[in-house]
Design a protein around this motif. Sequence first.
Motif, PDB file in Angstrom:
ATOM      1  N   TYR A 162      13.360 -29.782 -53.725  1.00 35.09           N
ATOM      2  CA  TYR A 162      12.700 -29.187 -52.698  1.00 35.09           C
ATOM      3  C   TYR A 162      12.083 -27.868 -52.657  1.00 35.09           C
ATOM      4  O   TYR A 162      11.140 -27.420 -52.688  1.00 35.09           O
ATOM      5  CB  TYR A 162      13.456 -29.458 -51.430  1.00 35.09           C
ATOM      6  CG  TYR A 162      12.540 -29.003 -50.176  1.00 35.09           C
ATOM      7  CD1 TYR A 162      11.694 -29.799 -49.699  1.00 35.09           C
ATOM      8  CD2 TYR A 162      12.751 -27.635 -49.680  1.00 35.09           C
ATOM      9  CE1 TYR A 162      10.791 -29.346 -48.694  1.00 35.09           C
ATOM     10  CE2 TYR A 162      12.239 -27.329 -48.762  1.00 35.09           C
ATOM     11  CZ  TYR A 162      11.077 -27.948 -47.999  1.00 35.09           C
ATOM     12  OH  TYR A 162      10.408 -27.712 -47.003  1.00 35.09           O
ATOM     13  N   ILE A 163      13.129 -26.911 -53.156  1.00 32.90           N
ATOM     14  CA  ILE A 163      12.882 -25.362 -53.394  1.00 32.90           C
ATOM     15  C   ILE A 163      11.839 -25.355 -54.497  1.00 32.90           C
ATOM     16  O   ILE A 163      10.734 -24.500 -54.311  1.00 32.90           O
ATOM     17  CB  ILE A 163      13.858 -24.650 -53.528  1.00 32.90           C
ATOM     18  CG1 ILE A 163      15.012 -24.534 -52.250  1.00 32.90           C
ATOM     19  CG2 ILE A 163      13.678 -23.127 -54.036  1.00 32.90           C
ATOM     20  CD1 ILE A 163      16.142 -23.921 -52.621  1.00 32.90           C
ATOM     21  N   GLY A 164      11.913 -26.252 -55.647  1.00 31.22           N
ATOM     22  CA  GLY A 164      11.105 -26.034 -56.791  1.00 31.22           C
ATOM     23  C   GLY A 164       9.777 -26.262 -56.614  1.00 31.22           C
ATOM     24  O   GLY A 164       8.770 -25.952 -56.671  1.00 31.22           O
ATOM     25  N   ALA A 165       9.695 -27.726 -55.713  1.00 28.16           N
ATOM     26  CA  ALA A 165       8.381 -28.003 -55.457  1.00 28.16           C
ATOM     27  C   ALA A 165       7.559 -27.270 -54.403  1.00 28.16           C
ATOM     28  O   ALA A 165       6.412 -26.934 -54.443  1.00 28.16           O
ATOM     29  CB  ALA A 165       8.400 -29.339 -54.725  1.00 28.16           C
ATOM     30  N   ARG A 166       8.212 -26.702 -53.593  1.00 23.57           N
ATOM     31  CA  ARG A 166       7.499 -25.822 -52.323  1.00 23.57           C
ATOM     32  C   ARG A 166       7.147 -24.394 -52.665  1.00 23.57           C
ATOM     33  O   ARG A 166       6.276 -23.946 -52.433  1.00 23.57           O
ATOM     34  CB  ARG A 166       8.389 -25.987 -51.070  1.00 23.57           C
ATOM     35  CG  ARG A 166       8.545 -27.207 -50.317  1.00 23.57           C
ATOM     36  CD  ARG A 166       7.381 -27.569 -49.515  1.00 23.57           C
ATOM     37  NE  ARG A 166       7.215 -26.599 -48.714  1.00 23.57           N
ATOM     38  CZ  ARG A 166       5.960 -26.039 -48.121  1.00 23.57           C
ATOM     39  NH1 ARG A 166       5.165 -25.725 -49.025  1.00 23.57           N
ATOM     40  NH2 ARG A 166       5.869 -25.212 -47.106  1.00 23.57           N
ATOM     41  N   VAL A 167       8.145 -23.996 -53.640  1.00 25.86           N
ATOM     42  CA  VAL A 167       8.161 -22.518 -53.950  1.00 25.86           C
ATOM     43  C   VAL A 167       6.999 -22.239 -55.255  1.00 25.86           C
ATOM     44  O   VAL A 167       6.218 -21.509 -55.435  1.00 25.86           O
ATOM     45  CB  VAL A 167       9.217 -21.860 -54.299  1.00 25.86           C
ATOM     46  CG1 VAL A 167       8.861 -20.348 -54.980  1.00 25.86           C
ATOM     47  CG2 VAL A 167      10.053 -21.721 -52.985  1.00 25.86           C
ATOM     48  N   LEU A 168       7.167 -23.315 -56.133  1.00 23.53           N
ATOM     49  CA  LEU A 168       6.507 -22.945 -57.409  1.00 23.53           C
ATOM     50  C   LEU A 168       5.375 -24.059 -57.623  1.00 23.53           C
ATOM     51  O   LEU A 168       4.503 -23.836 -58.463  1.00 23.53           O
ATOM     52  CB  LEU A 168       7.483 -23.371 -58.401  1.00 23.53           C
ATOM     53  CG  LEU A 168       8.558 -22.523 -58.652  1.00 23.53           C
ATOM     54  CD1 LEU A 168       9.473 -22.863 -59.760  1.00 23.53           C
ATOM     55  CD2 LEU A 168       8.158 -20.997 -58.604  1.00 23.53           C
TER      56      LEU A 168
END
Length: 422
Positions: A162-168
């Motif tokens: 989730y963090i990877g998709a939303r941040v990057l």
Amino acid sequence: MTPSHVACILDGNGRWAQARGMVRFAGHSHGADAARRTVEAADDMGLEWLSMYVFSTENWARPAPEIAVIMRAIERFIDVNLESWHRRVPSRFVAGHDTGEIPGRHRGLPPSFPPLRQSGHAVIMLATWGTALDAAGIGGERQRLDYTRCAHFIRDRDTGPYIGARVLGPPAVQPHLLAGLAFANRTDDLADGGNSVLAQARRVDWLAQARRGVSDDSCPYPIIRAYVNSVTVRGLCRSWMLRLLDAAELEPDFAGFASEAEFGQYVDRYTWPLLMCSAGLQYQGGPSDEVARTWRAYAEFAQRLDFLNDLGADLADGRLCLSADALTLHGVTRSDLEQGRDTTQVRALLQDMCARARTSLKEARAVLEVCDPGQLVAARSLLILQERQLDDIQHSGARILRRPVGFHRPTMVRTILSALRR
């Protein structure tokens, strides 16, 4: 005790200036200086995270000249200070904004920060979820809710992706990637859900609805509706979804492998389609055959790593996810693993499995050459994290039979920042 995260609301600059007989505009300059001192004081204190809320949607009601002054002050503040901050600590500036909340007459006023991107500093523009949905062309209340359900499912199930998709991820692709992750993971959860009457009923209904391949209200599952829409919009070949559904039907009966050849067949049948249902959405029009084959190498590495890390849990569920040939080679029995015995033979077996995973990792790095440019940092971060996980598993030895190796959020954040620096 120093907190790890402090948030500040910057407010009252104009009133402060007027109370001292100055024009309101002067207050914003003094406010920027106060913000700079706050940032440097936070660094001196050892504060890990400092958030500053500088401009609310209500501020758009201010006179246009004042808004322009504030925006120029923000841009100058970053441009002037970032270099010196970077020399003090390996800082990274993260700017969040939501263009969907900006009134039309003010569009174009927010700073774009292109010089900062060219200076070698990592500047991440964090789009809000509403902005990402708009950028992806997700319209209509029901459809937006479907994609939001996908995002929440991944956030609650596994924070890392989730963090990877939303941040990057690029905002226009984020909803589609999260829909792909949600569909693949929910299908995998149901496939691994056991053979109770309830588990079978849930699995059968999910697979049947997914095979229908419709995104309208006749499908009762928001994740399926969103995913089918993303497959259509992004042009991903539906054969990946159908292959996954066929394999998921057989997954409850899977008990293990006799040989490395059977492991390769499992990757081809299940892991590769599972991966492509999400990773394939990064490519508009779908990946080429050559690109898909490159992702197959990554699928093999990821599956080796997953089987190693979940070895104890899989054994408890009645599955041995190491080949019988490998156990025979090292003189290890299934009972040795089930009882968590820390013997020379067990340690040798686990070291051998880690070595095979490391060989697969070398081949998996080829995905960095074929992933969409907008996903390069995310792919690099993921490989770094997984390599560290493999290192930890290897260091754990027989302890991995009792407890898997996980990630902490600070580790994920540091890894993302490290990938951005490259």
